[in-house]
Design a protein around this motif. Structure first.
Motif, PDB file in Angstrom:
ATOM      1  N   LEU B  11       0.824  -1.215   0.000  1.00 32.84           N
ATOM      2  CA  LEU B  11       0.000   0.000   0.000  1.00 32.84           C
ATOM      3  C   LEU B  11       0.852   1.256   0.000  1.00 32.84           C
ATOM      4  O   LEU B  11       0.530   2.236  -0.666  1.00 32.84           O
ATOM      5  CB  LEU B  11      -0.905   0.018   1.241  1.00 32.84           C
ATOM      6  N   ALA B  70      -6.197   5.171   8.248  1.00 30.70           N
ATOM      7  CA  ALA B  70      -6.682   4.666   6.959  1.00 30.70           C
ATOM      8  C   ALA B  70      -7.483   3.383   7.165  1.00 30.70           C
ATOM      9  O   ALA B  70      -8.547   3.210   6.573  1.00 30.70           O
ATOM     10  CB  ALA B  70      -5.502   4.417   6.020  1.00 30.70           C
ATOM     11  N   ASP B  71      -6.991   2.514   8.040  1.00 29.03           N
ATOM     12  CA  ASP B  71      -7.701   1.262   8.299  1.00 29.03           C
ATOM     13  C   ASP B  71      -9.013   1.500   9.023  1.00 29.03           C
ATOM     14  O   ASP B  71      -9.971   0.764   8.852  1.00 29.03           O
ATOM     15  CB  ASP B  71      -6.829   0.336   9.157  1.00 29.03           C
ATOM     16  N   GLU B  73     -10.909   4.252   8.746  1.00 28.23           N
ATOM     17  CA  GLU B  73     -11.881   4.892   7.853  1.00 28.23           C
ATOM     18  C   GLU B  73     -12.537   3.899   6.906  1.00 28.23           C
ATOM     19  O   GLU B  73     -13.718   4.034   6.588  1.00 28.23           O
ATOM     20  CB  GLU B  73     -11.194   6.007   7.049  1.00 28.23           C
ATOM     21  N   ASP B  74     -11.781   2.917   6.417  1.00 29.78           N
ATOM     22  CA  ASP B  74     -12.411   1.996   5.467  1.00 29.78           C
ATOM     23  C   ASP B  74     -12.954   0.735   6.133  1.00 29.78           C
ATOM     24  O   ASP B  74     -13.373  -0.203   5.459  1.00 29.78           O
ATOM     25  CB  ASP B  74     -11.454   1.655   4.311  1.00 29.78           C
ATOM     26  N   GLY B  75     -12.958   0.711   7.462  1.00 27.22           N
ATOM     27  CA  GLY B  75     -13.589  -0.411   8.152  1.00 27.22           C
ATOM     28  C   GLY B  75     -12.679  -1.614   8.377  1.00 27.22           C
ATOM     29  O   GLY B  75     -13.074  -2.570   9.023  1.00 27.22           O
ATOM     30  N   SER B  76     -11.460  -1.561   7.860  1.00 25.47           N
ATOM     31  CA  SER B  76     -10.554  -2.706   8.029  1.00 25.47           C
ATOM     32  C   SER B  76     -10.198  -2.934   9.495  1.00 25.47           C
ATOM     33  O   SER B  76     -10.028  -4.071   9.930  1.00 25.47           O
ATOM     34  CB  SER B  76      -9.251  -2.484   7.269  1.00 25.47           C
ATOM     35  N   ASP B  78     -11.952  -2.577  12.193  1.00 28.71           N
ATOM     36  CA  ASP B  78     -12.971  -3.376  12.891  1.00 28.71           C
ATOM     37  C   ASP B  78     -12.728  -4.862  12.671  1.00 28.71           C
ATOM     38  O   ASP B  78     -12.771  -5.659  13.603  1.00 28.71           O
ATOM     39  CB  ASP B  78     -14.369  -3.033  12.369  1.00 28.71           C
ATOM     40  N   LEU B  79     -12.474  -5.204  11.419  1.00 27.83           N
ATOM     41  CA  LEU B  79     -12.304  -6.622  11.098  1.00 27.83           C
ATOM     42  C   LEU B  79     -11.009  -7.167  11.690  1.00 27.83           C
ATOM     43  O   LEU B  79     -10.951  -8.318  12.108  1.00 27.83           O
ATOM     44  CB  LEU B  79     -12.321  -6.828   9.581  1.00 27.83           C
ATOM     45  N   LEU B  80      -9.970  -6.319  11.736  1.00 28.36           N
ATOM     46  CA  LEU B  80      -8.712  -6.769  12.341  1.00 28.36           C
ATOM     47  C   LEU B  80      -8.900  -6.987  13.840  1.00 28.36           C
ATOM     48  O   LEU B  80      -8.344  -7.928  14.411  1.00 28.36           O
ATOM     49  CB  LEU B  80      -7.597  -5.739  12.088  1.00 28.36           C
ATOM     50  N   ILE B  81      -9.711  -6.124  14.482  1.00 30.64           N
ATOM     51  CA  ILE B  81      -9.965  -6.283  15.913  1.00 30.64           C
ATOM     52  C   ILE B  81     -10.756  -7.568  16.165  1.00 30.64           C
ATOM     53  O   ILE B  81     -10.464  -8.330  17.078  1.00 30.64           O
ATOM     54  CB  ILE B  81     -10.742  -5.062  16.471  1.00 30.64           C
ATOM     55  N   ASP B 218     -13.551   2.465  21.191  1.00 31.69           N
ATOM     56  CA  ASP B 218     -14.972   2.620  20.897  1.00 31.69           C
ATOM     57  C   ASP B 218     -15.857   2.252  22.078  1.00 31.69           C
ATOM     58  O   ASP B 218     -17.053   2.452  22.042  1.00 31.69           O
ATOM     59  CB  ASP B 218     -15.356   1.748  19.690  1.00 31.69           C
TER      60      ASP B 218
END
Lengths: 215, 219
Positions: B11, B70-71, B73-76, B78-81, B218
């Motif tokens: 990236l 960047a992660d 903002e694009d929702g990545s 959340d998925l990594l958590i 959050d």
């Protein structure tokens, strides 16, 4: 596999978003969460996913699907879920394949091959296009393909059909049916019918009632 | 985890990734110093290591604010958590990838920029070694700042203000080790070892701290 949510409440910024929510779901069942804007549909999904701490209540998963590893129930609940939020969690600078490949590797438990998943969402020709070049609907469909490349028994879908045309909506309904037939569980927040039959429904913003109905 | 490392590296080289902005900024800082202090070659050689270190420090801070933003903002993020891997490990890998794309180019650029400062080869080598050992510490402290400011749209300046005080020990030991190599009575080994220790310490504390902040921000 049995998902039991009881007595769930969430507070955001000092304000009670919802309280005392509860529902029970088992394999092959789907829960459709409806409600007006701001009624807490997204918050509910984020709480269930473990991304927000609930003010009270529990999300408990008992039993495990066939072939799951022994520590299935000991692992954090979020690990068993695919979460499809408002954002697509894809990098615009990377190609579609690179994006899907990344999530498949990170999530482990590969399910479909990337080509197959792209076939399922009807976009096999876009494999090498940078994600940022796609249209809104195409982006959403790639994000749906992400649910297929690795296996998670539980799908948490937040407005999954946002940006999709009617044909893609129908296609997505079929994918959800297949997932349910495979023994999955779906929780979807939406305000448009998803084309699933025999779903449970939960209406947010009203006193908690749970009814069995066909949409 | 290797997938995450490779993705972040890829990236940073693609459009908008900004892998080389740090080096360009470093170049800009080092270029203006001789104009500021005048054409005294001996003076330039003497302040060389310190100037290179200052330039590298500021350049390393650049771009840190996007480390997690960047992660997010694009929702990545959340998925990594949700993914189940310890968040500290994810932070560690992301920092490593960030350092390889922003810190390492600074180290590699030192031989060239050292010439601008009329430094001798030994001094250049010592500055490279100290930057190699010290810049990871800046990335890892910066990760905590990046985690704190992740939800702020213009967190960059706040991040620099939060992080700079913590980088002072890195700067002190880095510069004194670099001087130690060229000026005789001053030691090189001792400050260099302390510098390595600071980097290792921050690698642990920074990863754990930033991981905890991201998981609970959050809540």
């Amino acid at each position: 596999m049995h998902l039991s949510v009881s007595n769930l409440s969430a507070i955001r910024g000092g304000e009670m978003i919802f309280s005392d929510l509860g529902f029970e779901l088992k394999e092959t069942e789907a829960l459709i969460i409806t409600g007006h804007n701001g009624s807490g549909k997204s918050t509910l999904l984020r709480v269930v996913a473990g991304l927000l701490a609930p003010a009270s209540g529990d999300v408990i998963l008992t039993g495990h699907p066939d072939g799951a590893s022994d520590d299935f129930n000991e692992r954090p609940f979020g690990e068993h879920c695919h979460y499809l939020g408002h954002e697509n969690a894809m990098k615009p600078a990377l190609s579609v394949t690179e994006n899907l490949d990344f999530w498949q590797k990170i999530n482990d438990e590969p399910h479909l091959e990337i080509d197959e998943a792209l076939e399922m969402v009807g976009l096999p020709a876009l494999a090498h296009v940078p994600f940022g070049h796609l249209s809104t609907g195409q982006k959403r469909r790639i994000s749906i393909a992400k649910l297929l490349v690795s296996w998670r028994p539980i799908w948490l879908l937040d407005e999954p059909t946002a940006g999709l045309d009617t044909r893609s909506e129908a296609q997505f309904a079929d994918l959800m049916k297949v997932h349910l037939e495979d023994g999955g569980i779906i929780l979807a927040a939406t305000h448009i019918p998803l084309g699933l039959k025999n779903t449970k429904s939960l209406v947010m913003g009203l006193p908690a009632i749970e009814t069995e109905q066909s949409i | 985890m290797i997938a995450l490392f490779l993705r972040d590296i890829r990236l940073s080289w693609r459009a908008g990734g900004g892998a080389l902005t740090g080096v360009m900024f470093f170049l800009a800082v080092v270029m203006v110093v001789p104009f500021g202090v005048g054409p005294d070659l001996n003076l330039l050689a003497r302040i060389g290591p310190a100037m290179l270190w200052l330039g590298a420090l500021l350049a390393a801070l650049l771009g840190l604010d996007r480390l997690f933003q960047a992660d997010r903002e694009d929702g990545s993020l959340d998925l990594l958590i949700m993914n189940g891997a310890p968040m500290a490990a994810i932070v560690f890998i992301k920092c490593l990838a960030h350092w390889v794309t922003t810190g390492l180019p600074l180290v590699i650029a030192v031989p060239l920029f050292g010439l601008f400062m009329n430094m001798e080869p030994l001094g250049i080598l010592a500055t490279m070694a100290t930057l190699m050992a010290g810049t990871p510490a800046i990335t890892f402290v910066g990760a905590v700042g990046a985690a704190v400011t992740v939800s702020l749209p213009r967190g960059g300046l706040l991040l620099a203000v939060l992080v700079l005080p913590w980088t002072i020990p890195v700067l002190i030991f880095g510069v004194s080790a670099a001087y130690g190599a060229v000026e005789d009575p001053a030691p090189f080994t001792e400050p260099f070892i302390v510098l390595c220790a600071i980097s290792l310490f921050f690698a642990v504390i920074g990863s754990l701290g930033a991981g905890a902040i991201l998981t609970h921000s959050d809540h």
